[in-house]
Design a protein around this motif. Structure first.
Motif, mmCIF file in Angstrom:
data_model
loop_
_atom_site.group_PDB
_atom_site.id
_atom_site.type_symbol
_atom_site.label_atom_id
_atom_site.label_comp_id
_atom_site.label_asym_id
_atom_site.label_seq_id
_atom_site.Cartn_x
_atom_site.Cartn_y
_atom_site.Cartn_z
ATOM 1 N N LEU A 93 77.129 19.627 79.430
ATOM 2 C CA LEU A 93 78.529 19.689 79.845
ATOM 3 C C LEU A 93 79.409 20.179 78.705
ATOM 4 C CD1 LEU A 93 80.752 19.116 81.916
ATOM 5 C CD2 LEU A 93 80.816 16.750 81.079
ATOM 6 N N VAL A 94 79.127 19.704 77.499
ATOM 7 C CA VAL A 94 79.895 20.151 76.336
ATOM 8 C C VAL A 94 79.736 21.655 76.139
ATOM 9 C CG1 VAL A 94 80.061 20.022 73.816
ATOM 10 C CG2 VAL A 94 79.837 17.931 75.161
ATOM 11 N N LEU A 95 78.511 22.151 76.300
ATOM 12 C CA LEU A 95 78.247 23.586 76.140
ATOM 13 C C LEU A 95 79.118 24.421 77.076
ATOM 14 C CD1 LEU A 95 76.633 26.074 75.177
ATOM 15 C CD2 LEU A 95 74.902 25.491 76.909
ATOM 16 N N PHE A 96 79.072 24.092 78.360
ATOM 17 C CA PHE A 96 79.823 24.893 79.321
ATOM 18 C C PHE A 96 81.326 24.619 79.244
ATOM 19 C CE2 PHE A 96 75.565 25.276 81.105
ATOM 20 C CZ PHE A 96 75.524 26.637 81.347
ATOM 21 N N GLY A 97 81.693 23.446 78.751
ATOM 22 C CA GLY A 97 83.104 23.197 78.498
ATOM 23 C C GLY A 97 83.624 24.082 77.376
ATOM 24 N N ILE A 110 81.054 9.182 77.816
ATOM 25 C CA ILE A 110 79.816 9.618 78.485
ATOM 26 C C ILE A 110 79.834 11.133 78.680
ATOM 27 C CG2 ILE A 110 78.490 9.490 80.624
ATOM 28 C CD1 ILE A 110 79.379 6.589 80.894
ATOM 29 N N LEU A 111 80.979 11.661 79.086
ATOM 30 C CA LEU A 111 81.093 13.106 79.310
ATOM 31 C C LEU A 111 80.930 13.881 78.006
ATOM 32 C CD1 LEU A 111 84.089 13.254 81.844
ATOM 33 C CD2 LEU A 111 81.648 13.413 82.351
ATOM 34 N N LEU A 112 81.543 13.363 76.936
ATOM 35 C CA LEU A 112 81.465 14.057 75.654
ATOM 36 C C LEU A 112 80.062 14.001 75.053
ATOM 37 C CD1 LEU A 112 84.815 13.062 73.892
ATOM 38 C CD2 LEU A 112 84.230 15.220 75.017
ATOM 39 N N ASN A 113 79.268 13.039 75.454
ATOM 40 C CA ASN A 113 77.889 12.931 74.956
ATOM 41 C C ASN A 113 76.886 13.676 75.824
ATOM 42 O OD1 ASN A 113 78.370 11.340 72.647
ATOM 43 N ND2 ASN A 113 78.601 9.504 73.920
ATOM 44 N N HIS A 114 77.382 14.313 76.881
ATOM 45 C CA HIS A 114 76.502 15.115 77.742
ATOM 46 C C HIS A 114 76.475 16.535 77.175
ATOM 47 C CE1 HIS A 114 74.720 17.034 81.215
ATOM 48 N NE2 HIS A 114 74.545 15.836 81.795
ATOM 49 N N ASN A 115 75.379 16.868 76.468
ATOM 50 C CA ASN A 115 75.326 18.110 75.700
ATOM 51 C C ASN A 115 75.516 19.363 76.556
ATOM 52 O OD1 ASN A 115 74.837 16.414 73.611
ATOM 53 N ND2 ASN A 115 72.739 17.082 73.209
ATOM 54 N N GLY A 164 82.646 21.340 66.799
ATOM 55 C CA GLY A 164 81.715 20.962 65.748
ATOM 56 C C GLY A 164 82.357 20.028 64.730
ATOM 57 N N HIS A 165 83.617 20.260 64.456
ATOM 58 C CA HIS A 165 84.333 19.383 63.508
ATOM 59 C C HIS A 165 84.388 17.948 64.021
ATOM 60 C CE1 HIS A 165 87.292 17.934 60.667
ATOM 61 N NE2 HIS A 165 88.117 17.616 61.645
ATOM 62 N N TYR A 166 84.507 17.793 65.330
ATOM 63 C CA TYR A 166 84.565 16.452 65.930
ATOM 64 C C TYR A 166 83.178 15.945 66.341
ATOM 65 C CZ TYR A 166 89.622 16.832 65.933
ATOM 66 O OH TYR A 166 90.937 16.958 65.539
ATOM 67 N N ARG A 167 82.141 16.586 65.808
ATOM 68 C CA ARG A 167 80.753 16.125 65.941
ATOM 69 C C ARG A 167 80.241 16.170 67.380
ATOM 70 N NH1 ARG A 167 79.053 16.731 60.838
ATOM 71 N NH2 ARG A 167 80.602 15.879 59.418
ATOM 72 N N LEU A 168 80.780 17.034 68.199
ATOM 73 C CA LEU A 168 80.192 17.218 69.526
ATOM 74 C C LEU A 168 78.914 18.035 69.392
ATOM 75 C CD1 LEU A 168 83.362 18.007 71.695
ATOM 76 C CD2 LEU A 168 82.250 15.812 71.288
ATOM 77 N N ALA A 169 78.034 17.907 70.359
ATOM 78 C CA ALA A 169 76.732 18.563 70.272
ATOM 79 C C ALA A 169 76.433 19.316 71.564
ATOM 80 C CB ALA A 169 75.633 17.535 69.993
ATOM 81 N N ILE A 170 75.585 20.341 71.444
ATOM 82 C CA ILE A 170 75.096 21.099 72.607
ATOM 83 C C ILE A 170 73.573 21.089 72.558
ATOM 84 C CG2 ILE A 170 77.152 22.566 72.687
ATOM 85 C CD1 ILE A 170 75.574 24.759 71.313
#
Length: 537
Positions: free
Chosen positions: A11-15, A4-9, A46-52
């Protein structure tokens, strides 16, 4: 929960920003990535397909270049007059050499024109060149442009960032020392000197009304009275041996002293805390008038010794026109300073206040300008884009101070915060996009294509260094800024800006960038024609 945390765009940005800045703060042999560490963390994300969130990159780029333009504006046009042709040639060499190596290796490695033009655009981090090449090759061939861009872009960003950080260290340049040396050569510092008046033509003249002072580049601010340096009053007159304090530029001070009399070293005390204040001008009716017309000593009992405008401080003359949001250093009695502050509309909170209306309007006009397509016929056209439009508008605002009701003033702490925030937003977005397909594209098209992108990036940078440092004998700060502009590399400019307070790299970047932008857009289509005729599209 972790998913859930990793799909929160957001949160990912500021992380990414947090871990990127943490990475950038690590020093290895005195070298650190600074804010550019955000790019490396974003590439991995980006390699692990996270999104912002969508649009963060464009927002960040617009904020960054707008703040860069405001800070460079008051020196930009003078820099064009002094070094514009050199930086234009430097940009042309960088783009030309990069294009030459693209064509040579594209033909040698038998890389189709679409992928080759994309590698050129990615290696030079030029989105307008990508757009121009894609427009020239619609359909399947156009997708090759995007593939080439995706292969070359990550090193195009990282390579220039590392280059501008490693080069000064390898060549043993101390950027802070270089900045001070350049400042001492190009900009006179503001100094004060105690002078004993011996000029016969001045004796007996009232200081407030003395026309002979109009030819000087200094301001007489205090006079010795009862063995103490006191603020001038409207009644003070020059007498034989009168001792006065003058404030002026170091380069013109000897001339001013020689005109007035002789320098003296008597250590008279003065009360700077109570008899000198910084006041911000907000009164519309008072702004727009020349200092000679205002006669502040005669009418208000105060002297304006310095003016700070858009972060640049100078000693005014009678011909200086005061503008709204000017920060004035005023000398006078405490009572007169209070009255004068009320007269010009001084409010202490305004000194640190940002006009959000002007900020929003300036950015909007810049984005609109960036969307305009300038056509050159034969299907050739160029738009300044998000990077170019806001930069041009901000340069104009930074130079003129205001355009109608829109002001270019942003307090320095706020401007630096917006500049850094914009940069990390842009780096996070660039890394996410570049990292998503980096491994796949290299695996599909082979390491040779990736190496081609590295060579194109490095050839342009080293060519720019040779022309700037060896041919034109530029200061290292000017050269690095010109390389960033010639490579259209915003992240690399941010890397330099984090290492020095000098505006020289920013001004050089702003001068070289438009030339490179135009040339890359045109040459991307030339590359397609050249390689397409040999290898195919």
């Amino acid at each position: 929960m972790f998913d859930i945390l990793l799909n929160h765009n957001t949160l990912v940005l500021f992380g990414i920003i947090f871990f990127g800045i943490a990475l950038g703060s690590i020093k290895i042999y005195g070298l650190n990535l600074g804010l550019s560490g955000v790019l490396f963390v974003a590439l991995a994300a980006g390699h692990y397909r996270l999104a912002i969130p969508n649009g963060v990159g464009q927002l960040g780029l617009a904020l960054f270049v707008y703040c860069v333009g405001l800070s460079a504006g008051n020196r930009f046009f003078s820099a064009i007059a002094k070094q514009g042709s050199k930086l234009a040639v430097m940009s042309a060499v960088i783009v030309g050499v990069s294009a030459l190596f693209t064509c040579l290796f594209g033909i040698w490695f038998n890389v189709p024109a679409g992928i080759s033009s994309g590698i050129f655009a990615g290696a030079c981090t030029s989105t307008p060149a990508l757009a121009a090449a894609t427009e020239s090759l619609p359909g399947a061939s156009g997708s090759g442009v995007s593939i080439g861009y995706g292969i070359a872009y990550p090193f195009g960003v990282v390579g220039v960032v590392l280059f501008v950080q490693l080069l000064p260290r390898l060549l043993h340049f101390d950027l802070n020392k270089e900045a001070k040396a350049m400042h001492s050569r190009q900009e006179a510092s503001i100094i004060s000197r105690l002078v004993r008046v011996t000029q016969p033509n001045l004796v007996g003249q009232n200081i407030a009304d003395c026309k002979l002072l109009d030819g000087l580049h200094c301001m007489v601010t205090r006079v010795v009275r009862n063995d103490r340096l006191m603020p001038l009053t409207p009644e003070d007159t020059f007498r034989e041996g009168t001792e006065v304090l003058i404030v002026g530029n170091s380069d013109t001070m000897p001339h001013d002293i020689a005109f007035l009399g002789e320098i003296c070293e008597n250590p008279y005390p003065m009360d700077s805390q109570k008899e000198r204040r910084k006041l911000i001008l907000t009164n519309k009716s008072y702004a727009g008038r020349k200092l000679r017309e205002l006669k502040t000593l005669r009418t208000d009992g105060v002297i304006i010794s310095r003016v700070s405008r858009l972060g640049f401080t100078f000693v005014p003359t009678g011909d200086t026109t005061l503008e709204r949001n000017d920060v004035l250093t005023v000398v006078g009695s405490p009572e007169n300073l209070t009255k004068y502050g009320d007269k010009i509309g001084h409010r202490s909170q305004d000194m640190n206040q940002t006009d959000l209306l002007s900020l929003g309007f300036g950015l909007s006009m810049g984005i609109i300008l960036g969307l305009v397509n300038f056509s050159f016929g034969n299907g050739l056209g160029i738009s300044l884009g998000i990077a170019g439009g806001p930069l041009i508008v901000a340069l104009l605002l930074g130079h003129f101070g205001r355009l109608g009701p829109i002001v270019g003033y942003i307090p320095r702490p706020t401007r630096l915060l917006l500049q850094d925030l914009g940069l990390v937003f842009f780096l996070a977005d660039a890394g996410i996009k570049g990292g998503a397909d980096l491994v796949t594209t290299v695996a599909t098209h082979g390491a040779a294509v990736f190496i081609m992108g590295v060579i194109v990036t490095c050839s342009g940078m080293f060519a720019g260094y040779f022309v700037g440092m060896k041919v034109f004998k530029m200061n290292i700060l000017e050269c690095l800024g010109g390389i960033c502009g010639g490579m259209t590399s915003t992240p690399a400019l941010g890397a330099i800006a984090s290492k020095t307070d000098s505006q020289a790299p920013v001004v050089s970047y702003a001068t070289a960038y438009p030339v490179a932008l135009i040339l890359m857009t045109i040459i991307a289509k030339v590359i397609i024609q050249t390689i397409g005729g040999v290898v195919g599209v």
